[in-house]
Design a protein around this motif. Structure first.
Motif, PDB file in Angstrom:
ATOM      1  N   PRO A   9       1.631  -5.495  -7.360  1.00  0.00           N
ATOM      2  CA  PRO A   9       1.435  -4.506  -7.063  1.00  0.00           C
ATOM      3  C   PRO A   9       1.589  -4.316  -5.448  1.00  0.00           C
ATOM      4  CG  PRO A   9      -0.434  -5.974  -6.311  1.00  0.00           C
ATOM      5  CD  PRO A   9       0.524  -6.880  -6.947  1.00  0.00           C
ATOM      6  N   PHE A  10       2.419  -4.744  -4.722  1.00  0.00           N
ATOM      7  CA  PHE A  10       2.192  -4.161  -3.265  1.00  0.00           C
ATOM      8  C   PHE A  10       3.738  -3.512  -3.062  1.00  0.00           C
ATOM      9  CE2 PHE A  10       0.062  -7.995  -2.378  1.00  0.00           C
ATOM     10  CZ  PHE A  10      -1.222  -6.945  -1.356  1.00  0.00           C
ATOM     11  N   SER A  11       4.696  -4.042  -3.878  1.00  0.00           N
ATOM     12  CA  SER A  11       5.841  -3.310  -4.148  1.00  0.00           C
ATOM     13  C   SER A  11       5.884  -1.420  -4.799  1.00  0.00           C
ATOM     14  CB  SER A  11       6.378  -3.888  -4.722  1.00  0.00           C
ATOM     15  OG  SER A  11       6.471  -3.777  -6.527  1.00  0.00           O
ATOM     16  N   ALA A  12       4.701  -1.620  -5.571  1.00  0.00           N
ATOM     17  CA  ALA A  12       4.569   0.133  -6.087  1.00  0.00           C
ATOM     18  C   ALA A  12       3.831   0.634  -4.797  1.00  0.00           C
ATOM     19  CB  ALA A  12       3.737   0.028  -7.152  1.00  0.00           C
ATOM     20  N   LEU A  13       3.284   0.006  -4.121  1.00  0.00           N
ATOM     21  CA  LEU A  13       2.270   0.309  -3.039  1.00  0.00           C
ATOM     22  C   LEU A  13       2.953   1.319  -2.112  1.00  0.00           C
ATOM     23  CD1 LEU A  13      -1.219  -1.624  -2.828  1.00  0.00           C
ATOM     24  CD2 LEU A  13      -1.029   1.066  -3.462  1.00  0.00           C
ATOM     25  N   ALA A  14       4.040  -0.539  -1.947  1.00  0.00           N
ATOM     26  CA  ALA A  14       5.227   0.464  -0.478  1.00  0.00           C
ATOM     27  C   ALA A  14       6.384   1.628  -1.304  1.00  0.00           C
ATOM     28  CB  ALA A  14       6.461  -0.808  -0.182  1.00  0.00           C
ATOM     29  N   ILE A  15       6.402   1.446  -2.514  1.00  0.00           N
ATOM     30  CA  ILE A  15       6.776   2.554  -2.686  1.00  0.00           C
ATOM     31  C   ILE A  15       6.031   4.080  -2.690  1.00  0.00           C
ATOM     32  CG2 ILE A  15       7.983   4.052  -4.962  1.00  0.00           C
ATOM     33  CD1 ILE A  15       8.976   1.100  -5.609  1.00  0.00           C
ATOM     34  N   ALA A  16       5.075   4.274  -2.446  1.00  0.00           N
ATOM     35  CA  ALA A  16       4.050   5.158  -2.703  1.00  0.00           C
ATOM     36  C   ALA A  16       4.582   5.665  -1.415  1.00  0.00           C
ATOM     37  CB  ALA A  16       2.307   5.016  -3.512  1.00  0.00           C
ATOM     38  N   VAL A  17       4.088   5.049  -0.750  1.00  0.00           N
ATOM     39  CA  VAL A  17       4.171   5.261   1.404  1.00  0.00           C
ATOM     40  C   VAL A  17       5.247   5.686   1.580  1.00  0.00           C
ATOM     41  CG1 VAL A  17       4.327   3.909   3.929  1.00  0.00           C
ATOM     42  CG2 VAL A  17       2.684   3.117   1.723  1.00  0.00           C
ATOM     43  N   LEU A  18       6.791   4.950   1.004  1.00  0.00           N
ATOM     44  CA  LEU A  18       8.378   5.117   1.437  1.00  0.00           C
ATOM     45  C   LEU A  18       8.169   6.860   0.547  1.00  0.00           C
ATOM     46  CD1 LEU A  18      10.218   2.035   0.690  1.00  0.00           C
ATOM     47  CD2 LEU A  18       9.732   3.283   2.461  1.00  0.00           C
ATOM     48  N   ALA A  19       7.706   7.509  -0.640  1.00  0.00           N
ATOM     49  CA  ALA A  19       7.706   8.428  -1.026  1.00  0.00           C
ATOM     50  C   ALA A  19       7.102   9.098  -0.318  1.00  0.00           C
ATOM     51  CB  ALA A  19       7.183   8.887  -2.154  1.00  0.00           C
ATOM     52  N   GLU A  20       5.605   8.940   0.401  1.00  0.00           N
ATOM     53  CA  GLU A  20       5.340   9.834   1.397  1.00  0.00           C
ATOM     54  C   GLU A  20       6.039  10.192   2.485  1.00  0.00           C
ATOM     55  OE1 GLU A  20       0.435  10.269   3.310  1.00  0.00           O
ATOM     56  OE2 GLU A  20       1.227   9.446   1.236  1.00  0.00           O
ATOM     57  N   ARG A  21       6.538   9.452   3.234  1.00  0.00           N
ATOM     58  CA  ARG A  21       7.487   9.568   4.522  1.00  0.00           C
ATOM     59  C   ARG A  21       8.640  10.283   4.244  1.00  0.00           C
ATOM     60  NH1 ARG A  21       7.601   3.198   6.684  1.00  0.00           N
ATOM     61  NH2 ARG A  21       5.184   2.929   7.452  1.00  0.00           N
ATOM     62  N   ALA A  22       9.050  10.064   2.955  1.00  0.00           N
ATOM     63  CA  ALA A  22      10.230  11.088   2.554  1.00  0.00           C
ATOM     64  C   ALA A  22       9.801  12.323   2.506  1.00  0.00           C
ATOM     65  CB  ALA A  22      10.811  10.192   0.884  1.00  0.00           C
ATOM     66  N   GLY A  23       8.991  13.031   2.230  1.00  0.00           N
ATOM     67  CA  GLY A  23       8.231  14.553   2.415  1.00  0.00           C
ATOM     68  C   GLY A  23       6.816  14.708   0.960  1.00  0.00           C
ATOM     69  N   LEU A  24       7.446  13.684   0.295  1.00  0.00           N
ATOM     70  CA  LEU A  24       6.210  13.880  -0.479  1.00  0.00           C
ATOM     71  C   LEU A  24       4.809  14.330  -0.731  1.00  0.00           C
ATOM     72  CD1 LEU A  24       6.723  14.061  -4.543  1.00  0.00           C
ATOM     73  CD2 LEU A  24       6.099  11.846  -3.345  1.00  0.00           C
ATOM     74  N   LEU A  25       4.378  15.258  -0.733  1.00  0.00           N
ATOM     75  CA  LEU A  25       2.926  15.892  -0.679  1.00  0.00           C
ATOM     76  C   LEU A  25       2.416  14.670  -0.990  1.00  0.00           C
ATOM     77  CD1 LEU A  25       3.044  19.356  -1.432  1.00  0.00           C
ATOM     78  CD2 LEU A  25       3.409  18.260   1.044  1.00  0.00           C
ATOM     79  N   ALA A  26       1.358  14.114   0.090  1.00  0.00           N
ATOM     80  CA  ALA A  26      -0.258  13.246  -0.618  1.00  0.00           C
ATOM     81  C   ALA A  26      -0.823  13.352  -1.336  1.00  0.00           C
ATOM     82  CB  ALA A  26      -0.751  13.316   0.919  1.00  0.00           C
ATOM     83  N   GLY A  27      -1.015  12.587  -2.797  1.00  0.00           N
ATOM     84  CA  GLY A  27      -1.934  12.821  -3.798  1.00  0.00           C
ATOM     85  C   GLY A  27      -1.067  13.478  -5.091  1.00  0.00           C
ATOM     86  N   VAL A  28       0.725  13.220  -4.500  1.00  0.00           N
ATOM     87  CA  VAL A  28       1.674  13.535  -5.970  1.00  0.00           C
ATOM     88  C   VAL A  28       1.784  12.129  -6.982  1.00  0.00           C
ATOM     89  CG1 VAL A  28       3.956  14.378  -6.699  1.00  0.00           C
ATOM     90  CG2 VAL A  28       2.563  15.516  -5.165  1.00  0.00           C
ATOM     91  N   CYS A  29       2.018  10.672  -5.777  1.00  0.00           N
ATOM     92  CA  CYS A  29       2.291  10.156  -6.673  1.00  0.00           C
ATOM     93  C   CYS A  29       0.527   9.041  -5.755  1.00  0.00           C
ATOM     94  CB  CYS A  29       3.287   9.171  -5.455  1.00  0.00           C
ATOM     95  SG  CYS A  29       3.779   7.613  -5.768  1.00  0.00           S
TER      96      CYS A  29
END
Length: 76
Positions: A9-29
């Motif tokens: 599960p931690f790899s998917a959680l890390a990807i979501a954090v990176l996506a948000e840091r890259a500018g993806l709006l919170a709640g999209v992923c």
């Protein structure tokens, strides 16, 4: 929405954090962890879920596809 394998599960959680840091709006992923069966049943039965994509064994795929038919989801 992502429901990662229970073993990783931690790899998917890390990807979501990176996506948000890259500018993806919170709640999209969104990442959901927990019981595969309970989550699968909710996602396949919920009429608000319009598409459902999954990667798993042939046996589980057949079961999920059968569950999707009650709400006529388009498998991707």
């Amino acid at each position: 929405m992502i429901r990662p394998a229970s073993q990783t599960p931690f790899s998917a959680l890390a990807i979501a954090v990176l996506a948000e840091r890259a500018g993806l709006l919170a709640g999209v992923c969104n990442v959901i962890t927990g019981s595969s069966k309970a989550i699968g049943c909710e996602l396949t039965a919920n009429p608000d879920v319009r598409k459902f994509s999954f990667t798993c064994s042939t046996e589980v795929s057949a079961q999920l596809l059968a569950q999707c038919t009650s709400t006529i989801k388009k498998p991707v």
